[in-house]
Design an enzyme around this catalytic site. Sequence first.
Site, PDB file in Angstrom:
ATOM      1  N   GLU A 115       0.823  -1.218   0.000  1.00 13.91           N
ATOM      2  CA  GLU A 115       0.000   0.000   0.000  1.00 13.91           C
ATOM      3  C   GLU A 115       0.856   1.266   0.000  1.00 13.91           C
ATOM      4  O   GLU A 115       0.385   2.342   0.366  1.00 13.91           O
ATOM      5  CB  GLU A 115      -0.961   0.005   1.212  1.00 13.91           C
ATOM      6  CG  GLU A 115      -1.864  -1.204   1.324  1.00 13.91           C
ATOM      7  CD  GLU A 115      -2.902  -1.341   0.196  1.00 13.91           C
ATOM      8  OE1 GLU A 115      -2.951  -0.447  -0.672  1.00 13.91           O
ATOM      9  OE2 GLU A 115      -3.612  -2.351   0.170  1.00 13.91           O
ATOM     10  N   HIS A 138      -2.542   1.829   8.522  1.00 11.49           N
ATOM     11  CA  HIS A 138      -3.641   1.034   7.962  1.00 11.49           C
ATOM     12  C   HIS A 138      -3.759  -0.281   8.716  1.00 11.49           C
ATOM     13  O   HIS A 138      -2.759  -0.957   8.943  1.00 11.49           O
ATOM     14  CB  HIS A 138      -3.389   0.768   6.472  1.00 11.49           C
ATOM     15  CG  HIS A 138      -4.292  -0.269   5.876  1.00 11.49           C
ATOM     16  ND1 HIS A 138      -5.650  -0.105   5.773  1.00 11.49           N
ATOM     17  CD2 HIS A 138      -4.029  -1.496   5.369  1.00 11.49           C
ATOM     18  CE1 HIS A 138      -6.177  -1.187   5.225  1.00 11.49           C
ATOM     19  NE2 HIS A 138      -5.218  -2.057   4.967  1.00 11.49           N
ATOM     20  N   HIS A 140      -6.909  -3.598  10.000  1.00 10.64           N
ATOM     21  CA  HIS A 140      -8.166  -4.283   9.703  1.00 10.64           C
ATOM     22  C   HIS A 140      -9.008  -4.404  10.979  1.00 10.64           C
ATOM     23  O   HIS A 140      -9.120  -5.508  11.539  1.00 10.64           O
ATOM     24  CB  HIS A 140      -7.880  -5.668   9.113  1.00 10.64           C
ATOM     25  CG  HIS A 140      -7.104  -5.642   7.822  1.00 10.64           C
ATOM     26  ND1 HIS A 140      -6.511  -6.765   7.273  1.00 10.64           N
ATOM     27  CD2 HIS A 140      -6.840  -4.630   6.957  1.00 10.64           C
ATOM     28  CE1 HIS A 140      -5.914  -6.442   6.132  1.00 10.64           C
ATOM     29  NE2 HIS A 140      -6.084  -5.154   5.920  1.00 10.64           N
ATOM     30  N   GLU A 168     -16.521  11.332  23.538  1.00  9.29           N
ATOM     31  CA  GLU A 168     -15.192  11.796  23.137  1.00  9.29           C
ATOM     32  C   GLU A 168     -14.989  11.782  21.615  1.00  9.29           C
ATOM     33  O   GLU A 168     -14.102  12.465  21.110  1.00  9.29           O
ATOM     34  CB  GLU A 168     -14.093  10.970  23.814  1.00  9.29           C
ATOM     35  CG  GLU A 168     -14.048   9.540  23.341  1.00  9.29           C
ATOM     36  CD  GLU A 168     -12.740   8.824  23.710  1.00  9.29           C
ATOM     37  OE1 GLU A 168     -12.746   7.592  23.719  1.00  9.29           O
ATOM     38  OE2 GLU A 168     -11.743   9.489  23.981  1.00  9.29           O
ATOM     39  N   HIS A 209     -12.827  -3.993   4.102  1.00  9.60           N
ATOM     40  CA  HIS A 209     -11.379  -4.191   4.136  1.00  9.60           C
ATOM     41  C   HIS A 209     -10.751  -3.648   5.428  1.00  9.60           C
ATOM     42  O   HIS A 209     -10.168  -4.424   6.191  1.00  9.60           O
ATOM     43  CB  HIS A 209     -10.737  -3.540   2.898  1.00  9.60           C
ATOM     44  CG  HIS A 209      -9.255  -3.713   2.824  1.00  9.60           C
ATOM     45  ND1 HIS A 209      -8.572  -3.930   1.663  1.00  9.60           N
ATOM     46  CD2 HIS A 209      -8.292  -3.701   3.790  1.00  9.60           C
ATOM     47  CE1 HIS A 209      -7.281  -4.050   1.895  1.00  9.60           C
ATOM     48  NE2 HIS A 209      -7.087  -3.906   3.195  1.00  9.60           N
TER      49      HIS A 209
HETATM   50  O1  2HA Z   1      -1.651  -7.063   3.496  1.00 16.84           O
HETATM   51  O2  2HA Z   1      -3.457  -4.820   4.627  1.00 16.84           O
HETATM   52  O3  2HA Z   1      -4.224  -3.773   2.338  1.00 16.84           O
HETATM   53  C1  2HA Z   1      -1.504  -5.743   3.811  1.00 16.84           C
HETATM   54  C2  2HA Z   1      -2.792  -5.069   3.661  1.00 16.84           C
HETATM   55  C3  2HA Z   1      -3.219  -4.705   2.306  1.00 16.84           C
HETATM   56 ZN    ZN Z   2      -5.377  -4.041   4.288  1.00 17.16          ZN
END
Ligand code: 2HA
Ligand code: ZN
Length: 273
Positions: A115, A138, A140, A168, A209
């Site tokens: 990414e 980033h 999940h 908050e 995602h």
């Molecule tokens: O594997 O999270 O978006 C890494 C990630 C791809």
């Molecule tokens: Zn991801």
Amino acid sequence: MKVLDAEFVKGFIRMTSDGWEQGWHERNGGNLTYRIKDEEVEAVKEELHPGEWQEIGASVPALANEFFLVTGSGKYFRNVCLDPEANISIIELDDKGENYRICWGMRDGGRPTSELPSHLMNLEVKKKIDPKYRVVYHGHPTNIIALTFVLPLKDEVFTRELWEMATECPVVFPSGIGVIPWMVCGGREIGVETSKKMEEYDLAIWAHHGMFAAGEDFDLTFGLFHTAEKAAEILVKVLSITPNKTQTIQPDEFRRLAKAFEVELPEKFLYEK
Ligand code: 2HA
Ligand code: ZN
């Protein structure tokens, strides 16, 4: 100074461990980028050994010649603290912001996060708005992702519903949260859409995602991500009990909160239901 002794590296590694412990990084899920300060690059210079230039897959001229600490493509967050040198790397961008080269790390080969285009495009947008922004994260987060199957994929809806879940929230993310419909990840296109959201927000959700957060330092960025996911967890629990809340925070109460905490809450999120 050794790279591994630098405070920014320790903070980066701690964030990967914290994210793993929260459950946001199954397998090789998630990635983290830090835009390194000039004096921090200077301090570790003796350990930087540039490799070959490679294409970023995006053009980020406003970040030309800068250095970044990034997680590796296919690497597991849970392994970073055990062997940082094999799982993360310092990269340098060329004078056009179109190529990068690895200067430290990725000891056993490999490349920066898949990414990278999204991370760098987001950091470029943020740097132009406020040069203090240095971190893009980033992961999940389970509850945020769950909500992308249930709520309309609209910035106004996600922001308002998450704000209602904890007093908050509007103070921590007053500008709101952006939502991007499902797209193929790992390339320039999703990076373009994410960075459009980052013009306005510090949080962007990728439907089905995960989520991106941007901030000035590791604490603020992790805290932001954590706060949004905590609100999402409460919302998932509420919706699991009943589709209708018996009571909640009202638009006028958000306006009073904004005054008390001296934050600006855009009226587009304070609609009547
Ligand atoms: O594997 O999270 O978006 C890494 C990630 C791809
Ligand atoms: Zn991801």
